[in-house]
Design an enzyme around this catalytic site. Structure first.
Site, PDB file in Angstrom:
ATOM      1  N   HIS A 168       9.762  -0.136   7.958  1.00 31.49           N
ATOM      2  CA  HIS A 168       9.248  -1.743   8.523  1.00 31.49           C
ATOM      3  C   HIS A 168       9.203  -2.754   7.270  1.00 31.49           C
ATOM      4  O   HIS A 168       9.344  -3.848   7.872  1.00 31.49           O
ATOM      5  CB  HIS A 168       7.438  -1.913   8.298  1.00 31.49           C
ATOM      6  CG  HIS A 168       7.249  -0.903  10.420  1.00 31.49           C
ATOM      7  ND1 HIS A 168       7.604  -0.800  11.455  1.00 31.49           N
ATOM      8  CD2 HIS A 168       6.800   0.618  10.028  1.00 31.49           C
ATOM      9  CE1 HIS A 168       7.019   0.187  12.204  1.00 31.49           C
ATOM     10  NE2 HIS A 168       6.487   1.093  11.330  1.00 31.49           N
ATOM     11  N   ASP A 224       0.883  -1.312   0.092  1.00 25.23           N
ATOM     12  CA  ASP A 224      -0.186   0.514  -0.188  1.00 25.23           C
ATOM     13  C   ASP A 224       1.166   1.030   0.010  1.00 25.23           C
ATOM     14  O   ASP A 224       0.970   1.977   0.819  1.00 25.23           O
ATOM     15  CB  ASP A 224      -1.279  -0.092   1.230  1.00 25.23           C
ATOM     16  CG  ASP A 224      -0.348   0.179   2.781  1.00 25.23           C
ATOM     17  OD1 ASP A 224       0.486  -0.626   2.509  1.00 25.23           O
ATOM     18  OD2 ASP A 224      -1.438   0.184   3.272  1.00 25.23           O
TER      19      ASP A 224
END
Length: 310
Positions: A242, A11
């Site tokens: 991340h 995303d």
């Protein structure tokens, strides 16, 4: 050694861009497709950003649009405080030169997995809606997927969206539950390790001086560092990366130490919605989920730098 085939589901906000950058420059990975989903921004924006990152690297990897909302609930909206309105730190962006391919991401996952049974690792660094849709449409995929490496969850540390929930799982907990309960082998690269995978402004400046780091990515990451400083008063100028960590684990599983636990996703709790409920009691039933708990930080930093300077 043969490259590991992956599908990278994103995303694309700032750390997703780093994840794509890592995947497309990793000598041990063969990225068959980039699939997009809502999350850090709306689907149109995440798809545009994904196309742009691929163009920075002159990569011809196909990009497919996926879900624009969770499986069963309304979408809560983007996260401009961390990724900017445009998903890449509100840096001025050009329009991509090419468009996404025809076909839905979930269908492409099914097609590719069936074409390469037992060979494709799904690397999901976003909401798990696309993968959940693929598994719901065709449960026969489960034995054909050797592993899902996902960025998501918080086993024994606080969440980053609520006290107990990590953003990717919280963003579509029903989809996460479908994936976690499917039986497909999972490596959960969650906040237990990703919050220790850190990038500083000094790192960016040093790497920019010696390598071809795109200006847009550098400026977007400076925005990301600033967002984490505002959110964490004790932060002295760093951001967690991340998503590239999850991609790196797909290439080198031994970057993290893992423990196998049963994991269930809370979908109805008033205060615990989106929590990854990890059952650490002894003598519980075997599980297909490996939870990452320890990171070789020095090795990861060297890997990330090598990708950026490639």
């Amino acid at each position: 050694m043969a490259k590991k085939k992956i599908i990278l589901d994103v995303d694309t906000g700032i750390d997703d861009a780093w994840g794509i950058y890592y995947a497309l420059t990793a000598p041990g990975l063969d990225t068959l497709a980039l699939t997009t989903v809502f999350g850090n921004a709306d689907l149109d924006t995440t798809t545009r950003n994904t196309l742009l990152v691929a163009e920075w690297l002159n990569a011809s990897v196909p990009v497919y649009r996926g879900a624009d909302a969770p499986l069963l609930r309304p979408w809560g909206g983007p996260v401009p405080a961390f990724h900017g309105v445009n998903g890449l730190g509100d840096v001025c962006l050009p329009s991509p030169l090419r468009k996404a391919q025809a076909g839905h991401a979930a269908d492409i996952m099914r097609t590719l997995v069936k074409a390469h049974p037992g060979e494709i690792t799904i690397v999901a660094v976003a909401r798990l809606t696309n993968l959940a849709r693929a598994l719901l449409a065709d449960p026969s995929l489960v034995p054909l997927i050797p592993r899902v490496v996902l960025m998501g969850g918080a086993a024994f540390v606080p969440g980053n969206l609520t006290p107990v929930a990590e953003a990717n799982i919280w963003g579509d907990p029903e989809a996460a539950q479908v994936v976690f309960q499917s039986g497909v082998p999972i490596t959960m690269v969650g906040l237990d390790v990703t919050m220790t995978a850190r990038l500083t402004q000094d790192d960016l400046d040093r790497w920019q001086a010696t390598g071809p780091l795109p200006h847009v990515l550098k400026e977007a990451t400076a925005f990301y560092i600033g967002a984490y400083q505002k959110d964490n008063p004790g932060n002295l100028g760093w951001c967690p990366v991340h998503d590239p960590l999850a991609v790196a684990v797909a290439e080198f599983p031994d970057l993290v130490g893992t423990q196998r636990y049963p994991v269930t996703i809370e979908t109805r709790g008033q205060w615990t919605d989106g929590m990854t409920v990890v059952d650490a009691r002894p003598n519980v039933a075997p599980s297909s989920v490996e939870v990452a708990l320890h990171l070789d930080q020095e090795r990861f930093q060297k890997l990330l730098k090598s990708r950026l300077l490639s």
